[in-house]
Structure formats: C-alpha cells, structure tokens
Write an enzyme that holds these catalytic residues in place. Sequence first.
Site, PDB file in Angstrom:
ATOM      1  N   ARG A 263       0.659  -1.111  -0.047  1.00 56.63           N
ATOM      2  CA  ARG A 263       0.022  -0.006   0.333  1.00 56.63           C
ATOM      3  C   ARG A 263       0.796   0.512  -0.708  1.00 56.63           C
ATOM      4  O   ARG A 263       1.737   1.331   0.085  1.00 56.63           O
ATOM      5  CB  ARG A 263      -0.748  -0.084   1.068  1.00 56.63           C
ATOM      6  CG  ARG A 263      -1.884  -1.024   1.005  1.00 56.63           C
ATOM      7  CD  ARG A 263      -3.411  -0.855   1.779  1.00 56.63           C
ATOM      8  NE  ARG A 263      -4.018  -2.223   2.578  1.00 56.63           N
ATOM      9  CZ  ARG A 263      -4.664  -2.546   2.866  1.00 56.63           C
ATOM     10  NH1 ARG A 263      -5.295  -1.431   3.915  1.00 56.63           N
ATOM     11  NH2 ARG A 263      -4.899  -4.053   2.533  1.00 56.63           N
ATOM     12  N   ARG A 278       1.787   0.731  10.437  1.00 51.82           N
ATOM     13  CA  ARG A 278       1.408   0.354   8.911  1.00 51.82           C
ATOM     14  C   ARG A 278       2.624   1.223   8.426  1.00 51.82           C
ATOM     15  O   ARG A 278       3.530   1.585   8.005  1.00 51.82           O
ATOM     16  CB  ARG A 278       0.893   2.673   9.212  1.00 51.82           C
ATOM     17  CG  ARG A 278       0.239   2.813   7.647  1.00 51.82           C
ATOM     18  CD  ARG A 278      -0.317   4.595   7.809  1.00 51.82           C
ATOM     19  NE  ARG A 278      -1.152   4.552   8.883  1.00 51.82           N
ATOM     20  CZ  ARG A 278      -2.765   3.852   9.114  1.00 51.82           C
ATOM     21  NH1 ARG A 278      -3.343   3.761   7.950  1.00 51.82           N
ATOM     22  NH2 ARG A 278      -3.242   4.192   9.536  1.00 51.82           N
ATOM     23  N   GLU A 350      -6.951  -1.097  14.534  1.00 51.64           N
ATOM     24  CA  GLU A 350      -7.851  -2.181  14.018  1.00 51.64           C
ATOM     25  C   GLU A 350      -6.793  -3.387  13.818  1.00 51.64           C
ATOM     26  O   GLU A 350      -5.756  -3.288  13.370  1.00 51.64           O
ATOM     27  CB  GLU A 350      -7.978  -1.346  12.806  1.00 51.64           C
ATOM     28  CG  GLU A 350      -8.973  -2.437  11.564  1.00 51.64           C
ATOM     29  CD  GLU A 350      -8.621  -1.341  10.033  1.00 51.64           C
ATOM     30  OE1 GLU A 350      -8.966  -0.180   9.873  1.00 51.64           O
ATOM     31  OE2 GLU A 350      -9.067  -2.459   9.178  1.00 51.64           O
ATOM     32  N   SER A 353     -10.710  -6.458   9.038  1.00 54.24           N
ATOM     33  CA  SER A 353     -11.852  -5.612   8.791  1.00 54.24           C
ATOM     34  C   SER A 353     -12.498  -7.021   7.496  1.00 54.24           C
ATOM     35  O   SER A 353     -11.795  -7.566   6.638  1.00 54.24           O
ATOM     36  CB  SER A 353     -11.646  -4.397   8.308  1.00 54.24           C
ATOM     37  OG  SER A 353     -12.601  -3.707   7.480  1.00 54.24           O
ATOM     38  N   ARG A 392       0.558  -6.621  12.469  1.00 55.26           N
ATOM     39  CA  ARG A 392      -0.113  -6.093  13.589  1.00 55.26           C
ATOM     40  C   ARG A 392      -0.458  -7.044  15.024  1.00 55.26           C
ATOM     41  O   ARG A 392      -0.540  -6.976  15.948  1.00 55.26           O
ATOM     42  CB  ARG A 392      -1.514  -5.652  13.421  1.00 55.26           C
ATOM     43  CG  ARG A 392      -1.360  -3.709  12.321  1.00 55.26           C
ATOM     44  CD  ARG A 392      -2.537  -3.248  12.105  1.00 55.26           C
ATOM     45  NE  ARG A 392      -2.143  -1.929  11.001  1.00 55.26           N
ATOM     46  CZ  ARG A 392      -2.998  -1.041  11.068  1.00 55.26           C
ATOM     47  NH1 ARG A 392      -4.946  -0.845  11.359  1.00 55.26           N
ATOM     48  NH2 ARG A 392      -2.675  -0.069  10.230  1.00 55.26           N
TER      49      ARG A 392
END
Length: 425
Positions: A263, A278, A350, A353, A392
């Site tokens: 990303r 991130r 988070e 999802s 994560r």
Amino acid sequence: MLDSKYVRTNPEEVADKLKKRGYTLDIESIKALEERRRGIQSSTEALQQERNARSKGIGQAKAKGEDIAPLLAEVENLKAQLTDAEAALTEVQSELDAVLAGVPNIPAEEVPDGLSEEDNVEIRRWGEPRAFDFDVKDHVEIGAQLGGLDFEVATKLTGARFAVMRGDIARLHRALIQFMLDVHQNEHGYEEVYVPFIVNKDSLYGTGQLPKFEEDLFKLNDDRDFYLIPTAEVPVTNLLRDEILDAKANLPMKLVCHTPCFRSEAGSHGRDTRGMIRQHQFEKVELVQFVRPEQSDAALDSLLDNAEAILKKLELPFRTVILCGGDIGFSAAKTYDIEVWIPSQAKYREISSCSSFRDFQARRMKARFRNPETNKVELLHTLNGSGLAIGRTLLAVLENYQQADGSVKVPTVLQPYLGGKTQLG
RNA sequence: GGAAGGGUGGCAGAGUGGUCGAAUGCACCGGUCUUGAAAACCGGCGAUGUGCGAGCAUCCGUGGGUUCAAAUCCCACCCCUUCCGCCA
C-alpha cells in the site's frame, strides 16, 4: 457497482440511502445522461434493425439471382447514419458507466449513522487487558532489545515504512501465518489458495479499488498496467470474475489466502510513523467467501467469528465494532472491524476488517451462479475479512506478552510452530 | 526469444461472408416409465440491454478495419497449446 436500472428508476431513493455515507449522488446529471442514453439507444437500435432487414433482403435477392443494384442504392446512406449513432451511443454509455462506477455501495439497514470513526459502534469485547506492574514498552523497543526487529536497516534498503525481521522474531512472524492458515483450513472449512501478487486493471476494477483509489496502489513501471496487490481480496475475489458457476456448484465457496500486501499510504503522511502499524508491505491471511444472496448476512457473522477465533486462541484482548455509514469502504455494504488491545498505546487498534459487499463487487466482476431452483443466472454475494493482519498481530503478541525482564512469552498455540519455545529472549 | 497451431454457450466441440445466436454431445430443468433410483424415451435449456409484452438490439479472446451484410476476410494486441532455445 449498483444496479443501473435501480439507480435510474429510483434515483431519489438511492441518493437517500447513500446519505448515510455522507455521499451526495448527482441525481440531475444521472437523469440527464440516462435520458440521452435512452433516446440514442432506441434510434440506434432502429437503424440497426433496418440495416439487418435490408441486408437480409439483399442476401435473399442475390440467392434468387435478382439484380441487387437498386437495393444497394437504397441502403447507401444508412451506413453513415449508423456509424454516427453507434459512436454517440458508445460515448453516452461510457459516460454513464463512468458515473455509476464511481458511486459507492449502499450501506446495509443496520449500519449505524455517523460520518467518522468516532461514530462506530462497539458491539462486544473479549478478554481483559493485562495489568502490568512495570513500564510497558512498545514493540519497537521490545524488538530492538530482543534483536531481530529493525526498522533502520529497512530504511537503508528501501525507505520509510518497511521492516526487517531476523531470528526468533522472523520465525514468530512466519509461525503466525502458518497458525492462521491451519486454523482456518482445519477448523473453519476454508480452502487454501495461492495467487499472483501482481494484478491487472480489470481485477482492481472488479473489487472496486479502481478507478477511484489508484493513488493507494503501487503501480509497476510496465506497459501492461500491472499493480502490486493491496490485499489478497483482489486476486482471490477475481477468481470468479466473468464466471457462471453451474447449478450444482457447491456454495458457499470459502477460500483462505496468505499474501503480502502493498500500500502506498498516500495521504497517511505522519500517521503511525513509528513501528509496524502502518507499513508499505505487510503480510495478511485473508478470508474470502462467495455465497448465495440469502446467505450473505449469516456468512458475514461466521466470517467475523472465524477472524475473532484467532485472537481468542492467541489470548489477545479485542473489541469488535460495526462501522458507521461514513467509515465503511467504497464497495462494502456492512463492515465489522476487530480491534486488538495495544498496551503501549492503551488503545484498541484495527487488526481485521470483515465486510459484506453483497452483489456490488459481483456485478462489477460478473461473478454469477445458476440458481438450481429457478435455473436462472444470478449474481453471487462476496465477502472478505482479514484473518488476520500478520504485522499487527506480531506487534500485539510482542506487547501483550512482554515480561519485566524484556523477554516475551510465546502464546501456547504458537509454541509448536516455534519448535516448542515458550519464550523469546 | 524462434517456429507452428488455436481461442465459439456451464463444459466439450461443429460452423463454404447472407434466416447463425450458432449443429451435436455432456451437464442442467420438466415429464413418461419404475415400489424407488438408474437406464431409456419425450420436451425445455446461452448471456446482456431495452420494453408491460410480442419483440427488437448487442455479444463467437480484445480493439480496429473491409462489406449492403462478419463467428467466417484483413490488421494490431492479449491469452492458450506443441516443438526448439534459455532459465529458478
């Protein structure tokens, strides 16, 4: 993509439902385009019909040996008219498609109102955040102390937002992947699939990343319009693009896939710059389901359970929230986020999802099945969820399992994957 | 990279430029027969758009072109198969 017939016959209703997202549908321009399309399409089709009839007549006359010259003269200017009409039709249709392709999915009824993350609604918590009797360190510190988690050398190799792992931490990272794949296959009934990490534009269009979100992606410098995948969702969901599953196909189809994800994080400058929250590159185990429409609500619940099960087995405290209208993704009708407890931030963050897209992606992709009851072709429903994000999860394990002396206990379920080790450091 | 062949309905597989949206087989759906099932037989059965509907239009890898008319001819591209070369 929404059903274009539905949008243009009920534009006000659609606009009203999209308000929950904070999205304003341009009703007027859709109506105007639609009106033009209707007119141009019917006149074009009339011309096509005439051409077809005349051509057929010419063919028959010729077969009988008649003189076709006068017939040819009659159709002389038909061709030019048709060329113009067809060009106009193509143009108005692609304009309409472009508008519709940019309209997000309609949120499910039960999606709460709200325009930002603040308005997401917690639906449950599991586990109790551990009480530490020493100063907690964050995973960057823990990793540095253990050795084997190095962000600086990754910056040398590439740049910001990358990590290098070595030794036990690299092994723990790999253990998490194996563990999750095993659980989803053995206990949750998913089939493992391995897919390309590079995809074409059609695939990204199918799942909804294109045309609107190109800036989030890494594009290859290649004239074939290739992109690195931002999630396994893209290749895995597109497995059924342009397919019609036959009547006896066994639905639901449940797939689990481990891939790296890439990303660009454009627009996240300054957010979560420390550590591995991130990154430009991270691993993820993804769950994807293709189901019959009437099964999709139940499927989302079970997919969410499957993702939560991983955290329960790892004994990591988490909470689950349902995203409000303003926070759900472009293609999703309904999304649950699972947030894991991060001691160093004293916050839930988070880690998964899970979304139902209903027929939104299926319509873009033309992913269909033949309904055995009616023998008709219908759109599938698609769902996916992280089960889980590996970076994560690693972070959460390091922080939640840290000890006063700087060592880290290994969660019981991971010990077999680490050759029986019970602690790192 | 070189050479040859090929991409047609859920699948397999026909298709001299002119009732071809496309034969046939399998699969699927309905029925007959049967205690039931299988087999056999009869009938049905592509997708999309548009319209209340009869219908009309579009679609034979993708995009252009030739023609009154293209699955069929021409060009470009993509993909697949086989052989050769190279290669983890």
